[in-house]
Design an enzyme around this catalytic site. Structure first.
Site, mmCIF file in Angstrom:
data_model
loop_
_atom_site.group_PDB
_atom_site.id
_atom_site.type_symbol
_atom_site.label_atom_id
_atom_site.label_comp_id
_atom_site.label_asym_id
_atom_site.label_seq_id
_atom_site.Cartn_x
_atom_site.Cartn_y
_atom_site.Cartn_z
ATOM 1 N N SER A 25 127.726 92.670 110.496
ATOM 2 C CA SER A 25 128.277 91.231 110.401
ATOM 3 C C SER A 25 126.919 90.150 110.445
ATOM 4 O O SER A 25 126.800 90.427 111.823
ATOM 5 C CB SER A 25 129.074 91.625 111.531
ATOM 6 O OG SER A 25 129.998 89.188 111.285
ATOM 7 N N ARG A 77 143.229 88.500 112.349
ATOM 8 C CA ARG A 77 142.498 88.863 111.298
ATOM 9 C C ARG A 77 141.781 88.928 113.060
ATOM 10 O O ARG A 77 141.606 88.513 114.049
ATOM 11 C CB ARG A 77 141.029 88.080 111.320
ATOM 12 C CG ARG A 77 141.466 87.923 109.714
ATOM 13 C CD ARG A 77 141.125 86.704 109.074
ATOM 14 N NE ARG A 77 139.397 87.431 108.815
ATOM 15 C CZ ARG A 77 138.576 86.758 107.892
ATOM 16 N NH1 ARG A 77 139.097 85.754 107.697
ATOM 17 N NH2 ARG A 77 137.318 87.799 107.868
ATOM 18 N N ASP A 105 131.386 89.717 100.394
ATOM 19 C CA ASP A 105 132.652 89.300 99.453
ATOM 20 C C ASP A 105 132.948 89.071 98.675
ATOM 21 O O ASP A 105 133.617 88.556 97.811
ATOM 22 C CB ASP A 105 132.330 87.732 99.902
ATOM 23 C CG ASP A 105 132.149 86.929 101.273
ATOM 24 O OD1 ASP A 105 133.595 88.323 102.465
ATOM 25 O OD2 ASP A 105 131.566 86.505 102.005
ATOM 26 N N LYS A 122 128.834 78.268 101.304
ATOM 27 C CA LYS A 122 130.203 77.757 102.183
ATOM 28 C C LYS A 122 128.474 78.442 103.435
ATOM 29 O O LYS A 122 129.457 78.121 104.762
ATOM 30 C CB LYS A 122 130.675 78.540 102.565
ATOM 31 C CG LYS A 122 132.506 78.306 102.970
ATOM 32 C CD LYS A 122 133.215 78.648 102.891
ATOM 33 C CE LYS A 122 133.361 80.441 102.797
ATOM 34 N NZ LYS A 122 134.612 81.126 102.744
ATOM 35 N N SER A 123 128.322 79.413 103.544
ATOM 36 C CA SER A 123 127.706 79.824 105.115
ATOM 37 C C SER A 123 126.752 79.095 105.309
ATOM 38 O O SER A 123 126.465 78.687 107.013
ATOM 39 C CB SER A 123 126.685 81.411 104.467
ATOM 40 O OG SER A 123 127.795 82.131 104.298
ATOM 41 N N GLN A 132 128.361 87.397 110.933
ATOM 42 C CA GLN A 132 129.118 86.023 111.128
ATOM 43 C C GLN A 132 128.245 86.408 113.088
ATOM 44 O O GLN A 132 128.708 86.304 114.089
ATOM 45 C CB GLN A 132 130.533 86.163 111.141
ATOM 46 C CG GLN A 132 131.036 85.783 109.512
ATOM 47 C CD GLN A 132 132.378 86.433 109.595
ATOM 48 O OE1 GLN A 132 133.002 86.571 110.046
ATOM 49 N NE2 GLN A 132 133.224 86.033 108.581
ATOM 50 N N GLY A 188 137.176 82.778 108.829
ATOM 51 C CA GLY A 188 136.779 83.821 109.733
ATOM 52 C C GLY A 188 135.263 82.914 110.010
ATOM 53 O O GLY A 188 134.875 83.284 111.698
ATOM 54 N N ARG A 233 138.831 84.532 97.680
ATOM 55 C CA ARG A 233 138.353 85.403 96.293
ATOM 56 C C ARG A 233 139.353 86.572 96.019
ATOM 57 O O ARG A 233 139.230 86.566 94.679
ATOM 58 C CB ARG A 233 137.536 86.460 97.305
ATOM 59 C CG ARG A 233 136.343 85.365 97.719
ATOM 60 C CD ARG A 233 135.335 85.892 98.328
ATOM 61 N NE ARG A 233 134.159 85.235 99.663
ATOM 62 C CZ ARG A 233 134.150 83.777 99.406
ATOM 63 N NH1 ARG A 233 133.780 84.005 97.680
ATOM 64 N NH2 ARG A 233 133.834 83.636 100.371
#
Length: 449
Positions: free
Chosen positions: A174, A129, A327, A28-29, A176, A101, A403
């Site tokens: 992080s 969030r 995750d 996914k990333s 992200q 996110g 998840r």
């Protein structure tokens, strides 16, 4: 009521062993980043193995809204005709990122140095969030965020008219946030620098370099320093997305706790910034082996074989490993419930602000299943009950978190009594084939009449 419609309860039952080959979806990333950087290149990027879950499809729709031409050719094959760095157009509609996110934070970075306003929203979970951790560093480029209290979505990001490069030290690990800053730096002059005290997944750095950006990484007294040269001309690529280690975690971990299981998961990405779970499982005594290790598309991959492991022991997971497996802690806590002894998981405050408060969600469901769990602001401990020692016999709240839902369904396959998840619908955001894949391995799931 879930953000995707009516709740979809699903029950997992103890049954026979899990056996066979699990073809998990693309990472996914990497899928998110391939679409975004393909849209920022000049020309056609071809992607094979793209994860076609809701999260990634929402990112694809966002790229279309920003002016790129994104086309599906079936079976995970996509093409993106990019508009070049600085070439995005102001979207005519609100960008809906659903549950993702990762998607919303990367997209904010990508548009932060464009001279227009973009409004972002999501489902009920995403809209709760915090986004300040991304909008604060993006303000260093000259972007301005206007949104709800606490920096929550819906939020409008007004891009910088005359962006300046930024230097930013991430206060917490992080990927992200790091990636958002690097994506913003693409359309800023000069050098953008991100400093992280603990290394996080480096897919952005690898893929930026693959598209032709100049990215350097070096150790400094402050930490790991990533430097990006702004305003490159990105060159379109042909990308094969490796299979997602975060998705592989579920069939792998289920095989470890279901008696007699033997499951092969081929072509899994083993980027060292992502493989912390597998390292941890092996330290616990899991029968987990890497077969045919190789490099594909710049990413290390291998075939993973997981067998039932009745002799696993609890360990103290090093806090420095958290960034490489953040995750995977929910499913790790399920494995820990079937190990002997205590598994400690410190340094995981990030879990409190994921799609749900994952520490609380997992601790609550595990306790209801008969497992002892202690937790604090940035740590938790699970006291294992040994193989086949978890009572189960409960219904748990997934809290709109894919998840959490998948983790408890895996627990139900090995518990003495069934485990029901109140809403399995969010699983489609990241792993739409989860249920049929697990059924093919022998998992026993039922839906209420």
């Amino acid at each position: 009521m879930s953000g995707h419609g009516a709740p979809q309860p699903l029950t997992a039952h103890r049954g026979g062993p899990l056996t066979g080959t699990a073809q998990v979806p693309g990472d996914k990333s990497i899928s998110h980043r391939a679409l975004i950087l393909g849209a920022m290149a000049v020309g056609e990027t071809k992607i094979a193995g793209l994860l076609e879950g809701r999260d990634v499809l929402d990112t694809g729709r966002a790229m279309t809204a920003l002016g790129a031409d994104v086309v599906s050719h079936g079976a995970g094959r996509w093409s993106v005709h990019g508009v070049g760095v600085g070439g995005f157009a102001e979207p005519e509609t609100v960008i809906d990122c659903g549950n993702s996110g990762t998607g919303v934070r990367l997209l904010m970075g990508a548009v932060a140095t464009h001279d227009f306003a973009t409004t972002f929203t999501g489902d009920a979970s995403l809209n709760g969030r915090p986004m300040g951790r991304v909008t604060d560093p993006l303000a260093l480029f000259g972007a301005r965020a206007v949104g709800r209290s606490g920096g929550r979505l819906p939020l409008t990001l007004v891009g910088a008219a005359s962006p300046v490069p930024a230097r930013y030290a991430t206060p917490v690990p992080s990927a992200q946030v790091k990636s958002a800053v690097l994506l913003a730096g693409l359309n800023a002059p000069g050098e953008t620098v991100v400093i992280e005290r603990e290394a996080t997944r480096d897919h952005s750095e690898r893929m930026l370099a693959g598209f032709g950006a100049t990215v350097t990484t070096e150790a400094s007294r402050e930490g790991r320093m990533i430097t990006l040269q702004g305003r490159p001309e990105l060159v379109p690529q042909e990308i094969t997305v490796p299979r997602d280690p975060s998705s592989a975690a579920f069939p792998v971990c289920a095989a470890l706790i279901v008696e007699g299981s033997d499951v092969l998961v081929p072509n899994i990405g083993l980027n060292p910034t992502r493989a912390g779970l597998f390292e941890t499982l092996r330290e616990m005594g899991a029968d987990l082996t890497y077969e045919s290790p190789r490099v594909e598309g710049g990413e290390p991959v291998a075939d993973l074989r997981a067998r039932f492991s009745p002799d696993m022991k609890g360990i103290e997971v090093p806090p420095g490993r958290a960034a490489s497996m953040i995750d995977e802690y929910p499913i790790l806590s399920v494995v820990a419930a079937f190990a002997e002894g205590v598994t400690g998981m410190p340094g995981v405050a990030e879990l409190r602000v994921k799609e749900s408060d994952r520490i609380d969600a997992m601790a609550t469901g595990l306790r209801a299943s008969g497992v002892t769990v202690e937790d604090g602001p940035d740590w938790w401990r699970v006291t294992g009950r040994g193989p086949a020692g978890v009572p189960g016999g409960t219904t748990v709240a997934a809290r709109l978190d894919h998840r959490v839902a998948m983790s408890f369904l895996c627990l139900g396959l090995a518990a003495r009594d069934r485990v029901t998840v109140d809403d399995a619908g969010p699983i489609a955001t990241s792993f739409p084939a989860f249920e049929p894949l697990m059924r093919d391995l022998g998992a026993r799931f039922t839906r209420p009449e």
